[in-house]
Design an enzyme around this catalytic site. Structure first.
Site, mmCIF file in Angstrom:
data_model
loop_
_atom_site.group_PDB
_atom_site.id
_atom_site.type_symbol
_atom_site.label_atom_id
_atom_site.label_comp_id
_atom_site.label_asym_id
_atom_site.label_seq_id
_atom_site.Cartn_x
_atom_site.Cartn_y
_atom_site.Cartn_z
ATOM 1 N N VAL A 1 2.925 6.117 10.022
ATOM 2 C CA VAL A 1 2.248 7.091 10.891
ATOM 3 C C VAL A 1 0.777 7.289 10.516
ATOM 4 C CG1 VAL A 1 4.358 8.284 11.593
ATOM 5 C CG2 VAL A 1 3.109 9.101 9.579
ATOM 6 N N ASP B 1 9.550 0.088 12.200
ATOM 7 C CA ASP B 1 8.312 -0.478 11.655
ATOM 8 C C ASP B 1 7.152 -0.269 12.630
ATOM 9 O OD1 ASP B 1 6.729 -1.595 9.698
ATOM 10 O OD2 ASP B 1 7.106 -3.656 10.308
ATOM 11 N N HIS C 1 -2.333 0.148 15.108
ATOM 12 C CA HIS C 1 -3.709 -0.196 14.730
ATOM 13 C C HIS C 1 -4.547 -0.014 15.992
ATOM 14 C CE1 HIS C 1 -2.797 -2.172 10.850
ATOM 15 N NE2 HIS C 1 -1.704 -2.602 11.436
ATOM 16 N N LEU D 1 4.199 -8.328 10.640
ATOM 17 C CA LEU D 1 4.727 -9.008 9.456
ATOM 18 C C LEU D 1 6.003 -8.313 8.987
ATOM 19 C CD1 LEU D 1 1.424 -9.730 7.502
ATOM 20 C CD2 LEU D 1 2.965 -11.410 8.553
ATOM 21 N N HIS E 1 9.688 -4.866 1.126
ATOM 22 C CA HIS E 1 9.050 -5.811 2.047
ATOM 23 C C HIS E 1 9.359 -7.191 1.490
ATOM 24 C CE1 HIS E 1 5.932 -7.077 5.051
ATOM 25 N NE2 HIS E 1 6.111 -8.174 4.339
#
Ligand code: DOR
Ligand code: ZN
Length: 345
Positions: free
Chosen positions: A17, A248, A252, A220, A137
């Site tokens: 967030v 996820d 941006h 990714l 990840h």
């Protein structure tokens, strides 16, 4: 054909967030859709201590529109220098559920991540002992490993040995993208689970190149071949509680995506539940959506299931092409695409 789908309120077990003005724009989208969310700590600087996590949590709560309830649950960003004492402190706070392992260089703001997994042993020991979850990840960063193989290689080289060395550690392999990821999680103990994003259920890697370069489908781990998407869809709709919802969602600004070196991340929060419903319906498995979206994640984290409900209505609508963001623009995942279900307010 059903025209309404009533689900227990879902939770998002993996979301970004951000902070500052962007945070104020994006939190309402998640709060509209989800009761709780596990907030990723890859800010700049990263959220590495309990104090930082709790202060960040307050900033998130301040961005929740009045009249809505939303419970942000926090993660600590692991570095080469994480103090096991911070893990012990985190375990005492019910708002902090997990620690996040970013291999250094794997993704957005992972520069401060872990450079050699062995360095983490004292921290992993403490996580295991305190019952906190390790969120991973799962990609190696070696330049000689093909980008599309990074998850499978990570599982072989890093994750499988780690799980053997810490057999009582709870681990979530985040945003899995491959058949190898599905099989590893499925065949591991009940302490190992995975989140799955809407984009990895709906699209294969062709979506990145349909008629030209499509930066808003770049995230990714990157989208993979169709055979991997099929494996993910089977896992998500199988009713196996090891697989649960984590969007996820990673906003941006438009100019940072549409760039010569565009950022990784799909902003899925505005239509998250509708996108999952689309994927589950195409698989003929809408009856499995409640478990995946609303039950299995809470069960894994040892939290009570939500009791309130949300309603999806069968109603074709178009995901907006753009969304405003303080004078900038955000492009949501599936912008301009028509979806069959709409979340009722
Ligand atoms: O696509 C991604 N975006 N993957 C990640 O792992 C991080 C995320 C982000 O923070 O932008
Ligand atoms: Zn993420």
């Amino acid at each position: 054909m059903a025209t309404e789908l009533i689900l227990p309120q879902p939770d998002d077990w993996h979301v970004h967030v951000r902070d500052g003005a962007l945070l104020n724009t994006v939190v309402p989208y998640s709060a509209r859709q989800f009761a709780r969310a596990l907030i990723m700590p890859n800010l700049q600087p990263p959220v590495t201590t309990c104090e930082q996590a709790l202060a960040y949590r307050q900033r998130i709560l301040a961005a929740v529109p009045s009249g809505q309830s939303f419970n942000p649950l926090m993660t600590l960003y692991l570095t080469d220098h994480t103090d096991p004492l911070d893990i012990t402190r985190a375990a005492l706070n019910e708002c902090i559920l997990a620690a996040k392992l970013y291999p250094a260089g794997a993704t957005t703001h992972s520069e401060a991540g872990v450079t050699a997994i062995e360095r983490l042993d004292p921290v992993l020991d403490t996580l295991q002992e305190q019952g906190l979850v390790l969120c991973v990840h799962g990609e190696v960063t070696d330049a000689d490993v093909d980008l599309f193989d990074r998850e499978a290689v990570f599982i072989d080289r890093i994750l499988a040995p780690l799980v053997r060395r810490f057999p009582a550690l709870k681990v979530v392999l985040e945003h899995i993208t491959t058949r190898e990821g599905v099989e590893f999680v499925r065949d591991s103990s009940g302490l190992i689970a995975a989140t799955i994003t809407p984009q990895h259920l709906l699209y294969n890697r062709n979506a990145l190149f349909r008629g030209g370069l499509r930066p808003h489908y770049y995230c990714l781990p990157v989208l993979k071949r169709e055979t991997h998407r099929q494996a993910l869809l089977e896992a998500a709709t199988s009713g196996n509680p090891k697989f649960f919802l984590g969007t996820d969602s990673a906003p941006h600004r438009r100019q940072d995506k549409e760039s010569a070196c565009g950022c990784a991340g799909c902003f899925s929060a505005p239509a998250a539940l509708e996108l999952y419903a689309e994927a589950f319906e195409h698989a003929g498995a809408l009856d499995q959506l409640a478990g995946f979206a609303s039950h299995y994640g809470a069960d894994f984290y040892g939290l009570a299931r939500n009791t309130a409900t949300v309603t999806l209505v069968r109603d074709r609508w178009q995901v907006p092409e753009t969304l405003p963001c303080n004078g900038d623009t955000l492009i949501p995942l599936a912008a301009g695409e028509t979806l069959s279900w709409r979340l009722r307010d």
